[in-house]
Design a protein around this motif. Structure first.
Motif: not given
Ligand code: FES
Ligand SMILES: [Fe+2]
Length: 343
Positions: A138-140, A142, A256-257, A267, A270, A274, A277-278
């Motif tokens: 999944f993607w992050v 910022d 990219r994680v 999912w 994720r 997510r 990691f946030g």
């Protein structure tokens, strides 16, 4: 990379392929230049200055029609080469010369990339490290108000994690003896940590059954990676963070994680990872923005308190080399090292 414009010769990612649809253009800034991204009539990505030549309206506020970007002010349409294909109210069909200078674009590794067409060299887009495992990804995204150097060093500096991420990644009260090897790699530098057990923080407990070795690496022009492997050498986690200089003092982060495909569906991971990691990203961001602001404040005191050069320590395994790579475009006088540290 001595000349100041050379970073523009590299490919820089500006969006994930998924973010760039066929109807809505995207606004991005790269090296201080506002850009509009869109897909042409073949679905290929295109990048133009985000400024209509007519009255300078931002094209990214418009829409995409038949593979051209339409200005929101008077409806002029521009194709991927910067030609005006349509100016409503006029009988002329197409501008004879491009009215906008396009950047080169490509799509690779799930990302849309751009570079300065005039300065381009033959190096391909900087890919994430290939892994032999099947991965959930999944993607992050910022934005951080700091420099590329500050962000790359922070991301790859294991010794801040006990304080900035206490309990999340490591704890100062539960340090472990590790062997750290630093070596040069193509266009970059890598630290390999071996003999570290599971880290004391939550992330490791959740993600890893065992820890064999881990890596931190930096690759020009701006990719920072963290990789965890288990005792059998299988990948547990690979974070690839592209740090893209939007403008002076502001970075766009595209991360990219990737985790090994396992018992839990992608999912679910994720959803769980997510927010974690946030939290970590918010902790880093707050420290980075404070550091960067302090750097600026103290730049004015150089005549009284001396220049604000960072003071490197033995624990700064990668920082000095990242600085060199970014300043000179290559490593000079690099000597591979091995040392024992308490991480
Ligand atoms: S400003 Fe873009 S068409 Fe007039
Ligand atoms: Fe951090």
């Amino acid at each position: 990379m001595n000349s100041t414009d050379q970073p523009r010769a590299w490919w820089w990612p500006l969006a994930t392929s998924q973010q760039l649809g066929s109807r809505k253009p995207l606004a991005r800034v790269l090296h201080g230049r506002p850009l509009v991204l869109f897909r042409d009539s073949h679905g290929h990505p295109a990048a133009l200055p985000d400024r209509c030549p007519h009255r300078l309206a931002p094209l990214s506020d418009g829409c995409v029609r038949d593979g051209t970007v339409e200005c929101p002010y008077h409806g002029w349409r521009f194709d991927q080469a910067g030609h005006c294909n349509q100016a409503p109210g006029s009988l002329e069909q197409r501008s004879r010369v491009p009215l906008l200078q396009p950047l080169q674009t490509c799509e690779a590794h799930g990302l849309v990339w751009a570079r300065d067409a005039a300065a381009a060299d033959d190096r391909p887009p900087c890919a994430p490290t290939p892994s032999e495992n099947a991965l959930d990804v999944f993607w992050v995204h910022d934005q951080v108000r700091c420099s590329l150097l500050e962000a790359a060093e922070n991301f790859l500096d294991a010794f801040h994690t006990h304080f900035v991420h206490a309990g999340w990644i490591r704890r100062d009260t539960q340090r472990q003896r590790v062997i750290a090897d630093v070596r040069a790699i193509d266009y970059g530098v890598e630290a390999r940590y071996s003999e570290e057990g599971l880290q004391a923080g939550l992330i490791s407990r959740l993600l890893e059954g065992s820890r064999g070795e881990s890596f931190g690496r930096f690759l020009l022009p701006g990719l920072a990676e963290i990789e965890y492997r288990d005792r059998s050498g299988r990948l547990n986690l690979l974070i690839s963070a592209w740090l893209v200089p939007a403008e002076s003092g502001r970075l766009q982060l595209i991360a990219r994680v990737a985790t090994r495909r396992g018992l839990l569906p992608g999912w679910v991971k994720r959803l769980a990872l997510r927010p974690l990691f946030g939290v970590i990203l918010a902790q880093d961001k707050s420290m980075l923005e404070a550091i960067s602001a302090n750097h600026q404040h103290f730049a004015h005191c150089a005549d009284t308190w001396g220049p604000t050069h960072p003071l490197d320590s033995r624990q700064d395994l990668l920082g000095p080399w990242i600085r060199q790579l970014l300043e000179k475009g290559q490593l000079e006088g690099f000597v591979a090292s091995r040392q024992e540290l308490k991480l």
